[in-house]
Design an enzyme around this catalytic site. Structure first.
Site, PDB file in Angstrom:
ATOM      1  N   LEU A   1       0.827  -1.200   0.000  1.00  0.00           N
ATOM      2  CA  LEU A   1       0.000   0.000   0.000  1.00  0.00           C
ATOM      3  C   LEU A   1       0.865   1.255   0.000  1.00  0.00           C
ATOM      4  O   LEU A   1       1.892   1.318   0.688  1.00  0.00           O
ATOM      5  CB  LEU A   1      -0.912   0.022   1.223  1.00  0.00           C
ATOM      6  CG  LEU A   1      -1.878  -1.166   1.362  1.00  0.00           C
ATOM      7  CD1 LEU A   1      -2.815  -0.942   2.533  1.00  0.00           C
ATOM      8  CD2 LEU A   1      -2.689  -1.368   0.072  1.00  0.00           C
TER       9      LEU A   1
ATOM     10  N   ASP B   1       0.980  -3.879   5.843  1.00  0.00           N
ATOM     11  CA  ASP B   1       0.234  -3.324   4.711  1.00  0.00           C
ATOM     12  C   ASP B   1       0.662  -3.995   3.411  1.00  0.00           C
ATOM     13  O   ASP B   1       0.705  -3.369   2.359  1.00  0.00           O
ATOM     14  CB  ASP B   1       0.434  -1.800   4.629  1.00  0.00           C
ATOM     15  CG  ASP B   1       1.890  -1.410   4.427  1.00  0.00           C
ATOM     16  OD1 ASP B   1       2.147  -0.242   4.097  1.00  0.00           O
ATOM     17  OD2 ASP B   1       2.770  -2.275   4.577  1.00  0.00           O
TER      18      ASP B   1
END
Length: 454
Positions: free
Chosen positions: A330, A372
């Site tokens: 991300l 993430d």
């Protein structure tokens, strides 16, 4: 020219020839600090057509554009020895030395060390890059002397043990072991086998808390010193989970045995026994679920993802189809945690998982493998270009802002794509190639994808 100057020039040619052969520049200055003799190398270095262009000039004037020369001029004036000093002259770096030579004058030599300086800088840059890579590793890395003196530790080690880098430098390695005798045993095993691989070891954090790791280590030459290079992968959560499962099983088994020992009261106890058996089964199911599915997003963990990747690779070999892996990281997620807090970050991760699952087929696997970081395993692709619309669809699912009670944020994704090559690939090598392609995507501007050439 006075007698001193003439004497200098009489003796200089031999010295000049020697220094020319050594590739060094030479200046001889008289008592008034004027150039009395020079060779071709120094003339070339100073941009003169020949040594004669320098004769008679004040040495301070010759080097007026060179920083730090004034201190050298004062030393030469006093007839004192100096050097080696490194000076930037033009586009070069020169190692300069000076000393008084009887009946000759004051001799100053210039040795070009530009390439050496560049090599030193390249080595420093390389070491800095290696340290940066290690500091971003999810695995702790230590370099320890045989006596336990710490020579290097990466950022993950600091996080795992709870110490600053300065504190770690002062702490003997044995202080981290719950049982100091374990270190001696492990060192002996390493010496006997040549290396240690994935030993489960209990350490102690700064706050006294328990820390379990998988420890691997081997002998390592560090700056000419025989040391120990070790990797530490934390498994505290796994150990605690296993222990809870064992305790739960033991407690339930004890209760079951107690019930069986009272067979004369089977009326009511039969129902209790059945209830306990159901609880045991449910406990085992929940334990398996915790190991295979992420508690926050409900996505498969890396463990389950690796199992499915093995199946996908076997299917690709058998059916002559393609298997691809998307490594997704991300972009902008850290700012959500820093600005709005971890509760908001958890909400974003749940929504990311939901959006990503809608981008792929039921047969494909979308897994969360880190904070993430996500991994997507695609089965049964007919051709390589099939991943392009899938990657575009995945990127488009991040276009809409992520809304949560504390506010909203725009999150992107960098995607690395790798194909199973059907030959030497393992799940680990396939993931590594996808991870490498993901970093290419990040360097290319983020919120895009890159395909591994392998």
């Amino acid at each position: 020219m006075d007698k001193i100057g003439a004497g200098i020039l009489d003796k200089a040619p031999l010295l000049r020839s020697v220094l020319d052969a050594m590739g060094q520049g030479m200046l001889v200055v008289d008592r008034q600090l004027h150039v009395a003799a020079a060779n071709d190398r120094i003339a070339e270095l100073l941009g003169e057509s020949g040594p004669l262009q320098l004769i008679g000039k004040p040495v301070d004037a010759v080097f007026s554009a060179v920083d730090s020369w004034s201190a050298i001029g004062e030393t030469a004036s006093a007839g004192a020895r100096f050097g080696p000093e490194r000076l930037a002259i033009g586009d070069t770096v020169q190692e300069v030395r000076g000393s008084s030579v009887p009946e000759l004058g004051y001799l100053i030599t210039f040795n070009d060390v530009t390439e050496h300086v560049r090599a030193e800088q390249a080595a420093r840059n390389h070491e800095r890059r290696v340290r940066e890579i290690l500091d971003h590793s999810p695995v702790g890395v230590n370099i320890i002397s045989p006596e336990g003196r710490r020579l290097y530790s990466n950022r993950k080690i600091q996080e795992m043990f709870g110490y600053s880098a300065e504190e770690l430098a002062e702490i003997h390695a044995v202080a981290h072991y719950r049982d100091p005798a374990v270190r001696d045993r492990l060192l002996e095993q390493m010496r006997r086998r040549g290396a240690l691989e994935n030993e489960e070891v209990e350490f102690v954090r700064k706050d006294g808390a328990q820390l379990w790791v998988l420890l691997s280590c081997r002998p390592f030459d560090y700056d000419g010193e025989e040391c120990i290079l070790s990797w530490l992968y934390e498994i505290t959560d796994r150990i605690e989970l296993e222990r809870k499962q064992i305790r739960s099983r033991e407690e339930l088994e004890i209760q079951i045995l107690e019930l069986r020992d009272r067979e004369d009261r089977m009326g009511q106890q039969a129902a209790e026994l059945e209830s306990l058996a159901i609880r045991l089964s449910e406990s085992e199911r929940k334990m398996a679920e915790l190991a295979n599915f992420d508690s926050l997003t409900g996505l498969p963990t890396s463990r389950l993802c690796l199992d499915r990747m093995q199946l996908a690779m076997a299917y690709a070999k058998r059916e002559q189809t393609l298997t691809a892996v998307f490594y997704v990281d991300l972009d902008g997620f850290k700012a959500v945690n820093d600005t709005f807090g971890h509760d908001a970050g958890d909400q974003v991760l749940k929504e990311v998982a939901s959006r990503m699952k809608r981008c792929f087929r039921e047969v494909d696997t979308v897994a969360r493998i880190g904070g993430d970081e996500f991994l997507v395993v695609l089965w049964g692709l007919g051709f390589r270009d099939a991943v392009v619309p899938l990657a575009d669809r995945l990127l488009s699912c991040f276009e809409e802002a992520f809304v949560f009670p504390e506010g909203q944020a725009s999150i992107g994704a960098s995607i690395g794509i790798a194909f199973f090559n059907g030959a030497s690939d393992t799940p680990d090598t396939l993931i590594k190639r996808a991870d490498k392609a993901m970093y290419v995507a990040k360097k290319g501007g983020k919120n895009t994808y890159a395909i591994s050439e392998g």
